[in-house]
Design an enzyme around this catalytic site. Structure first.
Site, PDB file in Angstrom:
ATOM      1  N   GLN B  42     -18.988 -23.789  42.988  1.00 18.06           N
ATOM      2  CA  GLN B  42     -19.754 -23.471  41.782  1.00 18.06           C
ATOM      3  C   GLN B  42     -19.676 -24.595  40.744  1.00 18.06           C
ATOM      4  O   GLN B  42     -18.892 -25.525  40.878  1.00 18.06           O
ATOM      5  CB  GLN B  42     -19.241 -22.166  41.172  1.00 18.06           C
ATOM      6  CG  GLN B  42     -17.748 -22.173  40.887  1.00 18.06           C
ATOM      7  CD  GLN B  42     -17.127 -20.790  40.890  1.00 18.06           C
ATOM      8  OE1 GLN B  42     -17.795 -19.800  40.628  1.00 18.06           O
ATOM      9  NE2 GLN B  42     -15.833 -20.708  41.174  1.00 18.06           N
ATOM     10  N   GLU B 117      -7.676 -16.592  45.183  1.00 19.05           N
ATOM     11  CA  GLU B 117      -8.853 -17.118  44.473  1.00 19.05           C
ATOM     12  C   GLU B 117      -9.492 -18.164  45.381  1.00 19.05           C
ATOM     13  O   GLU B 117      -8.806 -19.013  45.931  1.00 19.05           O
ATOM     14  CB  GLU B 117      -8.399 -17.712  43.135  1.00 19.05           C
ATOM     15  CG  GLU B 117      -9.357 -18.674  42.462  1.00 19.05           C
ATOM     16  CD  GLU B 117     -10.689 -18.053  42.025  1.00 19.05           C
ATOM     17  OE1 GLU B 117     -10.669 -17.011  41.363  1.00 19.05           O
ATOM     18  OE2 GLU B 117     -11.740 -18.638  42.377  1.00 19.05           O
ATOM     19  N   ASP B 148     -10.752 -16.989  50.722  1.00 18.73           N
ATOM     20  CA  ASP B 148     -11.816 -15.996  50.522  1.00 18.73           C
ATOM     21  C   ASP B 148     -11.174 -14.609  50.450  1.00 18.73           C
ATOM     22  O   ASP B 148     -10.558 -14.150  51.412  1.00 18.73           O
ATOM     23  CB  ASP B 148     -12.779 -16.117  51.715  1.00 18.73           C
ATOM     24  CG  ASP B 148     -13.888 -15.073  51.685  1.00 18.73           C
ATOM     25  OD1 ASP B 148     -13.818 -14.132  50.866  1.00 18.73           O
ATOM     26  OD2 ASP B 148     -14.827 -15.196  52.479  1.00 18.73           O
ATOM     27  N   GLY B 149     -11.341 -13.943  49.322  1.00 18.75           N
ATOM     28  CA  GLY B 149     -10.700 -12.640  49.104  1.00 18.75           C
ATOM     29  C   GLY B 149     -11.153 -11.574  50.084  1.00 18.75           C
ATOM     30  O   GLY B 149     -10.368 -10.705  50.483  1.00 18.75           O
ATOM     31  N   ASP B 166     -10.745  -9.025  40.241  1.00 17.86           N
ATOM     32  CA  ASP B 166     -11.191  -9.643  38.988  1.00 17.86           C
ATOM     33  C   ASP B 166     -12.266 -10.662  39.359  1.00 17.86           C
ATOM     34  O   ASP B 166     -12.012 -11.856  39.472  1.00 17.86           O
ATOM     35  CB  ASP B 166      -9.976 -10.317  38.332  1.00 17.86           C
ATOM     36  CG  ASP B 166     -10.354 -11.066  37.060  1.00 17.86           C
ATOM     37  OD1 ASP B 166     -11.508 -10.958  36.607  1.00 17.86           O
ATOM     38  OD2 ASP B 166      -9.482 -11.782  36.537  1.00 17.86           O
ATOM     39  N   SER B 167     -13.464 -10.150  39.586  1.00 13.47           N
ATOM     40  CA  SER B 167     -14.529 -10.980  40.159  1.00 13.47           C
ATOM     41  C   SER B 167     -15.599 -11.313  39.141  1.00 13.47           C
ATOM     42  O   SER B 167     -15.683 -10.704  38.082  1.00 13.47           O
ATOM     43  CB  SER B 167     -15.189 -10.222  41.308  1.00 13.47           C
ATOM     44  OG  SER B 167     -16.001  -9.176  40.792  1.00 13.47           O
ATOM     45  N   ASP B 169     -19.895 -11.549  38.635  1.00 13.73           N
ATOM     46  CA  ASP B 169     -20.912 -10.532  38.885  1.00 13.73           C
ATOM     47  C   ASP B 169     -21.359 -10.509  40.352  1.00 13.73           C
ATOM     48  O   ASP B 169     -21.230 -11.510  41.057  1.00 13.73           O
ATOM     49  CB  ASP B 169     -22.129 -10.807  37.986  1.00 13.73           C
ATOM     50  CG  ASP B 169     -21.763 -10.784  36.523  1.00 13.73           C
ATOM     51  OD1 ASP B 169     -21.054  -9.857  36.118  1.00 13.73           O
ATOM     52  OD2 ASP B 169     -22.176 -11.706  35.798  1.00 13.73           O
ATOM     53  N   PRO B 173     -21.883 -15.404  46.247  1.00  6.76           N
ATOM     54  CA  PRO B 173     -20.688 -15.152  47.065  1.00  6.76           C
ATOM     55  C   PRO B 173     -19.910 -13.901  46.656  1.00  6.76           C
ATOM     56  O   PRO B 173     -19.190 -13.329  47.468  1.00  6.76           O
ATOM     57  CB  PRO B 173     -19.842 -16.416  46.866  1.00  6.76           C
ATOM     58  CG  PRO B 173     -20.430 -17.148  45.720  1.00  6.76           C
ATOM     59  CD  PRO B 173     -21.838 -16.694  45.561  1.00  6.76           C
TER      60      PRO B 173
END
Lengths: 282, 282
Positions: B42, B117, B148-149, B166-167, B169, B173
């Site tokens: 990102q 994370e 990757d959670g 705790d993501s 929106d 991904p």
């Protein structure tokens, strides 16, 4: 935060930009301007926005919208009504959008509602174009008085059970609605078990205004209580109201009428629970 | 809504415009861009804004600020901790700004905090530039796992007392972090008295997402409770969190550590009191 790719559309569409603060703005995309008039007191605009529907804008500041206006209007009325043992006469100062008076009229035992608003054109425009907020059946208990609320409070010979100050922000003509002199004059026109309530700004952005209102009211009234609600179109979302009484304030949840959109019995109790930073700032 | 006359200054100054929704934007005036990098996942920006101080922006969406970030971080951590009889092992999925892990570390009886994370660069940038949020003493209980959670939850062999999602929106991904399959995988890695919590979006703007999360969790867990807080930098201000458990959820206010900025005992109880329109939407 979720967004769509409509860059092109943005460029060709109509937006209203509100300067929430010097360094913070909110932009509302607008479908159409419904009403746009300069009254003797202010610039009145009613715009139909995409996200909040019809929106009343006074001097470039969003006052209420059909989507979230009920939050503010319910909280500034039902809380003091449920804190009073049996209110009969109510005075609203301001509240030109007529949302507050509509909420009060839900209580059949209230006999008289005097509404003192300086700008008759705001009331007329709201009744005509903001029916979702202002629309209600003819109610003979309501008396519209188009006058200066500060002067009215000073010269008034009547006594009220509840006085609600539903004002715009403390800039320009509304400054006097936040003064100690005005609060003292309100005290004089309240019955012995009377309740005063006002909107007291954002606990995040206008902490000093909120604190000043609280402290000034504490110097005049026996009991003062601050409560909050989240109003999406107001800066910072979190909004405060301050209630003051000549007696100890005790809110009775069983007095609340049913059928509201925001306030219910749980909200009526929990709205006085303040975040730690708000408690500390008082 | 209170504004100053600085039109000229505006025109020559730097602003960040967040597209909150297709038809709603917030403009933050910026002092300076502190960090601006494209990670493999990102676009990471840390900007110093006038009204909210240092602000973490991922893919053009404000994630947290040093002025109001504590509200979200306290509410996503202290509430589930106080709802668990004695949590020892906690898993955070997401939470790259390290604000949640900092709150959890306040509890001395918690033995292990795994933080999964996907983007190592967000953690590194937050630790370097957002010390007000991420800064804390070296704590050997914290294990950073950069993975990757969704995959982690699926393959994990450990059991946790609390899992916090705790993501960002549910776009791109992060979509999988809102799926029934993911929630079921979390269920499997929770102890019998385990608690799950996630941010569940705006009750005003993303009602359908909030409702879907609630209903999906209800189909998997025995008890599900939604709670809210007001986060000024999130769209609409009002924000929801959803907590789920294999048992009846009971929050014990005496478990709360002192010295928080938002959450106190009253907030811990009142955050479950929902406005009528939120109750109805569930």
């Amino acid at each position: 935060m979720i967004k769509n790719n409509t860059e092109l559309e943005y460029k060709t569409s109509l937006w209203f930009t509100e300067e929430e603060k010097e360094n913070l703005r909110i932009d509302y995309r607008i479908k159409e301007i419904i009403y746009d008039v300069y009254s003797p007191y202010q610039h009145i605009v009613i715009a139909d926005t995409y996200d909040f529907g019809k929106t009343l804008i006074l001097d470039d500041a969003v006052q209420t919208t059909v989507t979230d206006g009920f939050i503010y209007n319910e909280m500034i009325t039902h809380v003091p009504i449920c804190a009073h043992p049996g209110p009969k006469n109510i005075l609203i100062i301001g509240g030109g959008d007529c949302g507050a008076v509509k909420e009060i009229a839900k209580y059949p035992y209230i006999e008289k509602i005097d509404m003192v608003e300086i700008d008759e054109m705001v009331v007329a425009a709201s009744k005509k174009y903001l029916k979702e907020i202002a629309g209600m059946k003819q109610d003979n208990r309501i008396n519209h008085i188009f006058a200066d609320g500060v002067k009215y409070a000073k010269e008034c010979k009547e006594l009220y059970d509840i006085v609600i100050v539903d004002s715009s922000d403390p800039i320009g003509p509304a400054v006097k609605l936040f003064s100690a002199e005005f609060y003292s004059n309100i005290f004089k026109i309240l019955n012995d078990d009377g309740i005063f309530v006002c909107q007291s700004e954002s606990p995040i952005f206008y902490t000093s205004i909120m604190k000043k209102i609280y402290k000034t009211l504490q110097s005049i009234y026996k009991d003062v209580k601050l409560y909050t609600a989240t109003v999406p179109t107001y800066p910072g979302g979190l909004w405060s109201f301050t209630m003051a009484s000549k007696n100890e304030i005790s809110v009775k949840t069983d007095k609340l009428v049913e059928g509201n959109q925001y306030v219910n019995k749980e909200i009526l109790e929990s709205c006085f629970c303040l975040p730690e930073f708000v408690k500390k700032s008082l």
